[in-house]
Design a protein around this motif. Sequence first.
Motif, PDB file in Angstrom:
ATOM      1  N   ALA A 391       0.857  -1.103  -0.066  1.00  0.00           N
ATOM      2  CA  ALA A 391       0.044  -0.033   0.003  1.00  0.00           C
ATOM      3  C   ALA A 391       0.928   1.262  -0.124  1.00  0.00           C
ATOM      4  N   PHE A 392       1.849   1.191   0.838  1.00  0.00           N
ATOM      5  CA  PHE A 392       2.928   2.411   0.831  1.00  0.00           C
ATOM      6  C   PHE A 392       3.436   2.667  -0.672  1.00  0.00           C
ATOM      7  N   ILE A 393       3.840   1.648  -1.273  1.00  0.00           N
ATOM      8  CA  ILE A 393       4.356   1.730  -2.571  1.00  0.00           C
ATOM      9  C   ILE A 393       3.328   2.566  -3.469  1.00  0.00           C
ATOM     10  N   ALA A 394       2.470   2.043  -3.355  1.00  0.00           N
ATOM     11  CA  ALA A 394       1.116   2.550  -4.202  1.00  0.00           C
ATOM     12  C   ALA A 394       0.961   3.997  -3.873  1.00  0.00           C
ATOM     13  N   VAL A 395       1.007   4.465  -2.756  1.00  0.00           N
ATOM     14  CA  VAL A 395       0.837   5.694  -2.333  1.00  0.00           C
ATOM     15  C   VAL A 395       2.011   6.483  -3.018  1.00  0.00           C
ATOM     16  N   ALA A 396       3.246   6.214  -2.708  1.00  0.00           N
ATOM     17  CA  ALA A 396       4.079   6.851  -3.268  1.00  0.00           C
ATOM     18  C   ALA A 396       4.280   7.358  -4.715  1.00  0.00           C
ATOM     19  N   VAL A 397       3.643   6.137  -5.499  1.00  0.00           N
ATOM     20  CA  VAL A 397       3.656   6.096  -7.002  1.00  0.00           C
ATOM     21  C   VAL A 397       2.423   7.200  -7.320  1.00  0.00           C
ATOM     22  N   SER A 398       1.299   7.079  -6.406  1.00  0.00           N
ATOM     23  CA  SER A 398       0.224   8.041  -6.716  1.00  0.00           C
ATOM     24  C   SER A 398       0.479   9.306  -6.522  1.00  0.00           C
ATOM     25  N   VAL A 399       1.388   9.790  -5.468  1.00  0.00           N
ATOM     26  CA  VAL A 399       1.644  11.154  -5.522  1.00  0.00           C
ATOM     27  C   VAL A 399       2.438  11.771  -6.888  1.00  0.00           C
ATOM     28  N   MET A 400       3.271  11.011  -7.194  1.00  0.00           N
ATOM     29  CA  MET A 400       4.185  11.459  -8.338  1.00  0.00           C
ATOM     30  C   MET A 400       3.200  11.467  -9.542  1.00  0.00           C
ATOM     31  N   VAL A 401       2.320  10.323  -9.759  1.00  0.00           N
ATOM     32  CA  VAL A 401       1.507  10.284 -10.862  1.00  0.00           C
ATOM     33  C   VAL A 401       0.340  11.666 -11.010  1.00  0.00           C
ATOM     34  N   LEU A 402      -0.124  11.836  -9.775  1.00  0.00           N
ATOM     35  CA  LEU A 402      -0.986  13.238  -9.688  1.00  0.00           C
ATOM     36  C   LEU A 402      -0.251  14.376  -9.857  1.00  0.00           C
ATOM     37  N   ARG A 403       0.908  14.403  -9.488  1.00  0.00           N
ATOM     38  CA  ARG A 403       1.711  15.664  -9.599  1.00  0.00           C
ATOM     39  C   ARG A 403       1.859  16.052 -11.338  1.00  0.00           C
ATOM     40  N   HIS A 404       1.887  14.922 -12.050  1.00  0.00           N
ATOM     41  CA  HIS A 404       2.043  15.015 -13.467  1.00  0.00           C
ATOM     42  C   HIS A 404       0.572  15.071 -14.004  1.00  0.00           C
ATOM     43  N   SER A 405      -0.321  14.558 -13.629  1.00  0.00           N
ATOM     44  CA  SER A 405      -1.508  14.262 -14.301  1.00  0.00           C
ATOM     45  C   SER A 405      -2.558  15.286 -13.765  1.00  0.00           C
ATOM     46  N   ALA A 406      -2.519  15.799 -12.681  1.00  0.00           N
ATOM     47  CA  ALA A 406      -3.128  16.900 -11.989  1.00  0.00           C
ATOM     48  C   ALA A 406      -2.520  17.980 -11.150  1.00  0.00           C
ATOM     49  N   PRO A 407      -1.502  18.688 -12.119  1.00  0.00           N
ATOM     50  CA  PRO A 407      -0.602  19.599 -11.498  1.00  0.00           C
ATOM     51  C   PRO A 407      -1.308  20.782 -10.722  1.00  0.00           C
ATOM     52  N   ASN A 408      -2.339  21.144 -11.352  1.00  0.00           N
ATOM     53  CA  ASN A 408      -3.257  22.469 -10.664  1.00  0.00           C
ATOM     54  C   ASN A 408      -4.272  22.019  -9.660  1.00  0.00           C
ATOM     55  N   ALA A 409      -4.252  20.757  -9.342  1.00  0.00           N
ATOM     56  CA  ALA A 409      -5.234  20.455  -8.348  1.00  0.00           C
ATOM     57  C   ALA A 409      -4.941  20.896  -7.043  1.00  0.00           C
TER      58      ALA A 409
END
Length: 469
Positions: A391-409
């Motif tokens: 789960a922790f690995i998935a969370v760390a990946v998710s942070v980076m993915v959303l920084r790229h896919s939703a930078p203005n959120a």
Amino acid sequence: MAFWNRRKPIEAPQHQELKRTLSWPHLVALGVGAIVGAGIYALIGQGAGMAGPGVIVSFAIAGAVCACAALCYAELASMMPASGSAYTYTYSSLGELAGWIVGWALILEYSVVVSAVAVGWSGYASGVLTGFGVNIPQMLPFGEMAGHALHFNPLAVFIIFLVAGLLILGTRESAWVNSALVVLKIAALILFLVIALPAFDISRFTPFAPFGWGSTPQADGTNIGVMAAAAVMFFAFYGFDAVSTAAEEAKNPGRDLAIGIIGSMVICTLLYMLVGAAAIGAMDFNMFASSGEPIAEIVRSLNQPEAAAIIGGVASIAIPTVILAFLYGQTRIFYVMSRDGLLPRSWGRVHSKLGTPVIMTIFTAVVCSALAGLLTLGEIASLANAGTLAAFIAVAVSVMVLRHSAPNAERPFRTPLVWVVAPLAIVGCLYLFSSLNLGTIERFFIWMAIGIPIYLLWGARKSTLAVKG
């Protein structure tokens, strides 16, 4: 978009059913209540037996990995104020199949931790009751299944249902009880420090790493070494993720969740380092490595039987805060997954007056009670760690993915140095996962092999996003 790649919206759910009753002190207490428990009261002996005085470094490594993961959790929790923890974050960033895998891993983590801690608590409680002349057997055998002895643990079942009843009555009420017990639990560890530190002897730290710095397999299937101990000591830290499951019950989730997650990690890491150093310095680690109550054992060796009794009594009273935090988190994971249609929707019904998922809480208590007769704390800590590391690995990946896919959120809290912190969390978790014993890794993948067909047969067709088309 393919079924496995469907994503939940980042925004909070439109229909709010759970009551917002928790402020940041409640969330810090929830995190500390989940973190400080069987890990420090019982597993410190096992960790010292695996790493010697180097268990101090094991604590530091596990804490550092968890700190990186906690910073990632804090950003996502403030960004997506919805229950579900890593499951929700992964579903929104990586897709439905990845979300299910993480949710399935969290079900493993939370269920077995509740069961194992209940069994560990029953040992303390049985000893206390015996001292008062009340003899309640800790384990009652009632047969075998596939060569495995089956037991009924009346005290473990009792505490699980007692905590479940408290959660059913209301989140705010259970939070206040949890806060009071957390204060008591911290006070007992401070008492230990006051007694142990005057007996500190630096010579007990030589040799510092008698079993090596890595993770060395043994003939009996266990591993020893500083990294092997870190993989087990990880169990003592990760309760902070229970805070993120309270997102829909936090009064100000954008602020309070970050404070709750990071605050509880800072408090517990400092406390663990102090307690670990004091324990090693006060007594040769070989003398308490096999003890089921190492903290009390050390205090007794220092001719403080009354203080040892107090610490043991506090442990029997306060360890249920770990059960409360993880049972709370488990019911919220079930609740959100059922609301999303990946589990039967009837499981997610919230009581109109109490504002809590009553049916799901009772069901979870029944499952955890059934497991309590089969599991021990030592065995289950590693298995729970496997699910949590995933789960922790998935969370760390998710942070980076959303920084790229939703930078203005909107991000009320932003992970500092995210492109350093998130990869460090991933690498650290992968290394700790590889340091687990082979049997634990095999059981984790068996659990995953069971879960994926369930998703393909049910969740892929019944999920809310699938129904909406």
